[in-house]
Design a protein around this motif. Structure first.
Motif, PDB file in Angstrom:
ATOM      1  N   PRO A  29       0.795  -1.299  -0.022  1.00 38.00           N
ATOM      2  CA  PRO A  29      -0.107  -0.048   0.036  1.00 38.00           C
ATOM      3  C   PRO A  29       0.857   1.260  -0.053  1.00 38.00           C
ATOM      4  O   PRO A  29       2.027   1.211   0.390  1.00 38.00           O
ATOM      5  N   GLY A  30       0.389   2.354  -0.589  1.00 37.34           N
ATOM      6  CA  GLY A  30       1.035   3.636  -0.749  1.00 37.34           C
ATOM      7  C   GLY A  30       0.558   4.495  -1.441  1.00 37.34           C
ATOM      8  O   GLY A  30      -0.836   4.312  -2.138  1.00 37.34           O
ATOM      9  N   GLY A  31       0.852   5.741  -1.696  1.00 38.16           N
ATOM     10  CA  GLY A  31       0.269   6.675  -2.670  1.00 38.16           C
ATOM     11  C   GLY A  31       0.928   8.011  -2.570  1.00 38.16           C
ATOM     12  O   GLY A  31       2.046   8.239  -2.134  1.00 38.16           O
ATOM     13  N   ARG A  32       0.413   8.981  -2.951  1.00 34.72           N
ATOM     14  CA  ARG A  32       0.956  10.357  -2.878  1.00 34.72           C
ATOM     15  C   ARG A  32       0.732  11.077  -1.745  1.00 34.72           C
ATOM     16  O   ARG A  32      -0.144  11.211  -0.731  1.00 34.72           O
ATOM     17  N   VAL A  33       1.711  12.076  -1.512  1.00 35.15           N
ATOM     18  CA  VAL A  33       1.815  12.843  -0.208  1.00 35.15           C
ATOM     19  C   VAL A  33       0.912  14.131  -0.615  1.00 35.15           C
ATOM     20  O   VAL A  33       1.329  14.887  -1.619  1.00 35.15           O
ATOM     21  N   GLU A  34      -0.321  14.438   0.131  1.00 33.81           N
ATOM     22  CA  GLU A  34      -1.196  15.680  -0.303  1.00 33.81           C
ATOM     23  C   GLU A  34      -0.374  17.025   0.580  1.00 33.81           C
ATOM     24  O   GLU A  34       0.387  16.829   1.314  1.00 33.81           O
ATOM     25  N   ASP A  35      -0.760  17.913  -0.045  1.00 36.48           N
ATOM     26  CA  ASP A  35      -0.223  19.334   0.410  1.00 36.48           C
ATOM     27  C   ASP A  35      -0.580  19.474   1.973  1.00 36.48           C
ATOM     28  O   ASP A  35      -1.649  19.380   2.283  1.00 36.48           O
ATOM     29  N   GLU A  37       0.462  17.393   4.176  1.00 32.88           N
ATOM     30  CA  GLU A  37       0.959  16.291   4.726  1.00 32.88           C
ATOM     31  C   GLU A  37       2.427  15.896   4.942  1.00 32.88           C
ATOM     32  O   GLU A  37       3.173  16.258   3.956  1.00 32.88           O
ATOM     33  N   THR A  38       2.699  15.196   6.053  1.00 32.14           N
ATOM     34  CA  THR A  38       4.035  14.720   6.095  1.00 32.14           C
ATOM     35  C   THR A  38       4.068  13.211   5.444  1.00 32.14           C
ATOM     36  O   THR A  38       2.954  12.833   5.280  1.00 32.14           O
ATOM     37  N   PRO A  39       5.135  12.670   5.251  1.00 31.35           N
ATOM     38  CA  PRO A  39       5.111  11.415   4.364  1.00 31.35           C
ATOM     39  C   PRO A  39       4.484  10.249   5.627  1.00 31.35           C
ATOM     40  O   PRO A  39       3.794   9.390   4.986  1.00 31.35           O
ATOM     41  N   GLY A  40       4.639  10.407   6.932  1.00 35.38           N
ATOM     42  CA  GLY A  40       3.939   9.569   7.696  1.00 35.38           C
ATOM     43  C   GLY A  40       2.517   9.911   7.675  1.00 35.38           C
ATOM     44  O   GLY A  40       1.738   8.756   7.779  1.00 35.38           O
ATOM     45  N   ALA A  43       1.418   8.161   4.748  1.00 36.33           N
ATOM     46  CA  ALA A  43       1.387   6.656   4.973  1.00 36.33           C
ATOM     47  C   ALA A  43       0.228   6.063   5.567  1.00 36.33           C
ATOM     48  O   ALA A  43      -0.611   5.105   5.199  1.00 36.33           O
ATOM     49  N   ILE A  44      -0.350   6.873   6.784  1.00 31.01           N
ATOM     50  CA  ILE A  44      -1.423   6.477   7.609  1.00 31.01           C
ATOM     51  C   ILE A  44      -2.770   6.617   6.601  1.00 31.01           C
ATOM     52  O   ILE A  44      -3.369   5.661   6.776  1.00 31.01           O
ATOM     53  N   ARG A  45      -2.785   7.881   6.105  1.00 41.99           N
ATOM     54  CA  ARG A  45      -3.985   7.805   5.113  1.00 41.99           C
ATOM     55  C   ARG A  45      -4.207   6.738   3.833  1.00 41.99           C
ATOM     56  O   ARG A  45      -5.297   6.116   3.758  1.00 41.99           O
ATOM     57  N   GLU A  46      -3.173   6.654   3.444  1.00 48.65           N
ATOM     58  CA  GLU A  46      -3.167   5.730   2.117  1.00 48.65           C
ATOM     59  C   GLU A  46      -3.322   4.428   2.929  1.00 48.65           C
ATOM     60  O   GLU A  46      -4.146   3.425   2.186  1.00 48.65           O
ATOM     61  N   PHE A  80       9.416   5.425   1.932  1.00 50.85           N
ATOM     62  CA  PHE A  80       9.255   4.028   2.517  1.00 50.85           C
ATOM     63  C   PHE A  80       8.973   3.953   4.089  1.00 50.85           C
ATOM     64  O   PHE A  80       9.802   4.494   4.637  1.00 50.85           O
ATOM     65  N   LEU A  81       7.961   3.670   4.502  1.00 46.69           N
ATOM     66  CA  LEU A  81       7.915   3.466   6.012  1.00 46.69           C
ATOM     67  C   LEU A  81       7.552   2.093   6.623  1.00 46.69           C
ATOM     68  O   LEU A  81       6.787   1.364   6.143  1.00 46.69           O
ATOM     69  N   HIS A  82       7.973   1.986   7.789  1.00 55.07           N
ATOM     70  CA  HIS A  82       7.675   0.694   8.517  1.00 55.07           C
ATOM     71  C   HIS A  82       6.416   1.029   9.370  1.00 55.07           C
ATOM     72  O   HIS A  82       6.799   1.924  10.400  1.00 55.07           O
TER      73      HIS A  82
END
Length: 133
Positions: A29-35, A37-40, A43-46, A80-82
């Protein structure tokens, strides 16, 4: 089947298949960072959007830049996040998003784990970090 204990992220990798698109299997799972947002946060939203799960980000693994599969000539920056589930999860389930069915499931996380595209680039890093005493 439902897990009795929450996963620690130590032995399984969450992926999904798109039954309507057979070439999309074992997708992380993954996707784009929206304006804004932090990458974290992204990641939670996606993860929630694609799987329905709530997760906790453990740490950022790294960033890869690669050619966009959506827009020719554009380069995507992939973070990429764990992460680990916030609670118990089924072994597999279907999650519908705007008419698309995501077949979500856990797969063993080993050095031989193969996933869609370059999504597995940080599997060795995750394995090193979870095997430390």
């Amino acid at each position: 089947m439902t897990r009795e204990e929450p996963l620690t992220g130590a032995d399984q990798l969450l992926v999904f298949d798109l039954p309507a698109e057979p070439s999309f299997s074992a997708v992380v799972p993954g996707g784009r960072v929206e304006d804004g947002e932090t990458p974290g946060e992204a990641a939670i939203r996606e993860l929630r959007e694609e799987t329905g799960l709530e997760v906790e980000v453990l740490r950022e693994l790294g960033i890869q830049t690669q050619a966009s599969w959506r827009v020719p000539g554009l380069r995507d920056e992939n973070h990429f996040l764990h992460a680990t589930p916030a609670g118990p999860t089924p072994a597999e389930w279907d999650h519908e998003v705007e008419g698309d069915v995501f077949h979500c499931h856990w797969m063993p996380l080993t050095a031989d784990t193969r996933v869609y595209g370059k999504h597995g680039v940080y599997i060795p890093e995750v394995l090193r970090s979870i095997s430390k005493p």
